[in-house]
Design a protein around this motif. Structure first.
Motif, short mmCIF file in Angstrom:
data_model
loop_
_atom_site.label_atom_id
_atom_site.label_comp_id
_atom_site.label_asym_id
_atom_site.label_seq_id
_atom_site.Cartn_x
_atom_site.Cartn_y
_atom_site.Cartn_z
N CYS A 1 -45.58 32.59 5.83
CA CYS A 1 -44.72 31.75 5.01
C CYS A 1 -43.26 32.11 5.20
O CYS A 1 -42.40 31.22 5.31
CB CYS A 1 -45.11 31.87 3.54
SG CYS A 1 -46.57 30.90 3.11
N LEU A 2 -42.95 33.39 5.23
CA LEU A 2 -41.57 33.82 5.46
C LEU A 2 -41.07 33.32 6.81
O LEU A 2 -40.01 32.70 6.90
CB LEU A 2 -41.49 35.35 5.39
CG LEU A 2 -40.14 35.96 5.76
CD1 LEU A 2 -39.08 35.56 4.74
CD2 LEU A 2 -40.26 37.47 5.86
N ASP B 1 -38.33 30.18 7.25
CA ASP B 1 -37.04 30.48 7.88
C ASP B 1 -36.82 29.71 9.17
O ASP B 1 -35.70 29.29 9.47
CB ASP B 1 -36.92 31.98 8.17
CG ASP B 1 -36.63 32.80 6.92
OD1 ASP B 1 -36.25 32.21 5.89
OD2 ASP B 1 -36.77 34.04 6.98
N ALA C 1 -37.10 29.63 0.77
CA ALA C 1 -37.96 30.65 1.40
C ALA C 1 -38.40 31.72 0.42
O ALA C 1 -39.55 32.19 0.47
CB ALA C 1 -37.24 31.28 2.58
N THR C 2 -37.53 32.09 -0.49
CA THR C 2 -37.91 33.11 -1.48
C THR C 2 -39.04 32.59 -2.36
O THR C 2 -40.02 33.30 -2.62
CB THR C 2 -36.70 33.49 -2.35
OG1 THR C 2 -35.68 34.02 -1.49
CG2 THR C 2 -37.07 34.53 -3.40
N VAL D 1 -42.38 32.56 -0.42
CA VAL D 1 -43.00 33.89 -0.31
C VAL D 1 -43.56 34.34 -1.66
O VAL D 1 -44.66 34.91 -1.73
CB VAL D 1 -42.00 34.92 0.26
CG1 VAL D 1 -42.57 36.33 0.21
CG2 VAL D 1 -41.63 34.55 1.69
#
Length: 198
Positions: free
Chosen positions: A62-63, A67, A75-76, A79
């Protein structure tokens, strides 16, 4: 449900401790819990990944994907959702379609388990809301994590096929159904070229 060991939370029975420590003992069971689908197709316990190993793979994918492929995604948040998405399995186990549990029943069991773990934490309601967002697919980030959850299964299936597990096409069929974005479909198409001849 096949596990490596009993749930670690049993070591705290009758003892009071910090909520953070209690939550860790609860979620640590994900390290003990085998991914049941792999065992059902004959993978040995020695080679079978745990739910925690799967969740770790999903979070890293996912990260990287958020990105590199989805700049519009937070993105945060992606995750954070990925890290929480399997938390309910700490109490419920890894329920698969073969278990004949309705989606509604599975969702309720997992929600109860997630709430049980997170309610004691200072930001538990926030974490529970992210888990709910994942389960109901109410944001782009949540839907992305749902797709990556399946994509990770395809990646793991490819590795198991290379290790001699035989034809795991049934898992790829599930991945194909779950993917919606052209970017993830392209990753899957490339992955399919790497599968051994089975």
């Amino acid at each position: 449900m096949q596990t490596k060991a009993p749930p670690p939370i049993t070591h705290l029975q009758g003892r009071r401790t910090l909520p953070l420590i209690e939550a860790y003992f609860e979620l640590n069971h994900l390290k003990q819990l085998f991914r049941q689908g792999w065992l059902r197709v004959g993978l040995s316990r020695e080679r079978c990944e745990s739910v925690a190993e799967h969740s770790f793979g999903v979070a890293l994918l996912c990260l990287f994907l958020a990105d590199s492929y989805f700049p519009e995604a937070d993105a945060t948040k992606v995750v954070r959702i990925a890290l929480l998405h399997d938390l309910g399995e700490a109490y419920v186990g890894d329920i698969t379609p073969h278990d004949k549990v309705s989606r509604e029943e599975k969702l309720q069991r997992e929600r109860d388990a997630v709430e049980r773990i997170l309610a004691k934490l200072p930001r538990g309601a926030e974490y529970l809301a992210l888990w709910e967002e994942y389960e109901h697919g109410t944001s782009f980030e949540a839907r992305l994590v749902r797709q990556v959850d399946r994509l990770e299964m395809g990646l793991q299936a490819t590795i198991y096929e290379h290790q001699g597990a035989g034809d795991l096409s049934q898992f790829f069929a599930s991945v194909h159904k779950a993917l919606e974005t052209p970017e993830l479909k392209a990753v899957l198409a490339e992955l399919e070229t790497l599968r051994p001849s089975v």
